[in-house]
Motif scaffolding. Structure first.
Motif, PDB file in Angstrom:
ATOM      1  N   SER A  56       1.599   6.377  -7.103  1.00 37.58           N
ATOM      2  CA  SER A  56       0.474   7.352  -7.442  1.00 37.58           C
ATOM      3  C   SER A  56       0.857   8.564  -7.294  1.00 37.58           C
ATOM      4  CB  SER A  56      -0.783   6.742  -6.719  1.00 37.58           C
ATOM      5  OG  SER A  56      -1.063   5.461  -6.926  1.00 37.58           O
ATOM      6  N   GLU A  80       0.744  -1.305   0.026  1.00 40.54           N
ATOM      7  CA  GLU A  80       0.031  -0.007  -0.062  1.00 40.54           C
ATOM      8  C   GLU A  80       0.852   1.261   0.013  1.00 40.54           C
ATOM      9  OE1 GLU A  80      -3.938   1.864   2.100  1.00 40.54           O
ATOM     10  OE2 GLU A  80      -2.875   0.154   3.200  1.00 40.54           O
ATOM     11  N   SER A 106       2.305   1.550  -3.478  1.00 42.54           N
ATOM     12  CA  SER A 106       1.163   1.918  -4.452  1.00 42.54           C
ATOM     13  C   SER A 106       0.825   3.472  -4.259  1.00 42.54           C
ATOM     14  CB  SER A 106       0.082   1.139  -4.207  1.00 42.54           C
ATOM     15  OG  SER A 106      -0.793   1.573  -5.023  1.00 42.54           O
TER      16      SER A 106
END
Length: 91
Positions: free
Chosen positions: A26, A19, A22
């Motif tokens: 992003s 997470e 990611s």
């Protein structure tokens, strides 16, 4: 002493968890899409973004990922997404 590369830092962030990686990736994609001329530098344990001047950074920790803005207190946050006061905050 050599400066850590962005890829080396991302490899370290991967160890924190999927997470965190990611979210960090992003943020990088969003910043690069918004400001194509942006540069990245690893500093203060995160990735700093600049376009003429440094304006924000993304920092991954065990339990969260944060973004810091150099002049964040000047950002109009009408939707209430930003947290913190920082230097120059009117409160």
């Amino acid at each position: 002493m050599a400066t850590k590369s962005v890829q080396a830092l991302l490899d370290d962030i991967r160890l924190l968890g999927g997470e965190q990686l990611s979210l960090s990736e992003s943020v990088r994609k969003l910043v690069k899409r918004t400001i194509p001329s942006v540069t990245e530098e690893v500093k203060y344990g995160g990735i700093l973004f600049a376009s003429g001047v440094q304006f924000c950074g993304v920092f991954a920790y065990r339990q969260h990922v944060s973004m810091g803005f150099g002049s964040g207190a000047k950002i109009s946050d009408t939707l209430g997404h930003l947290e913190g006061g920082g230097k120059g905050h009117p409160d």
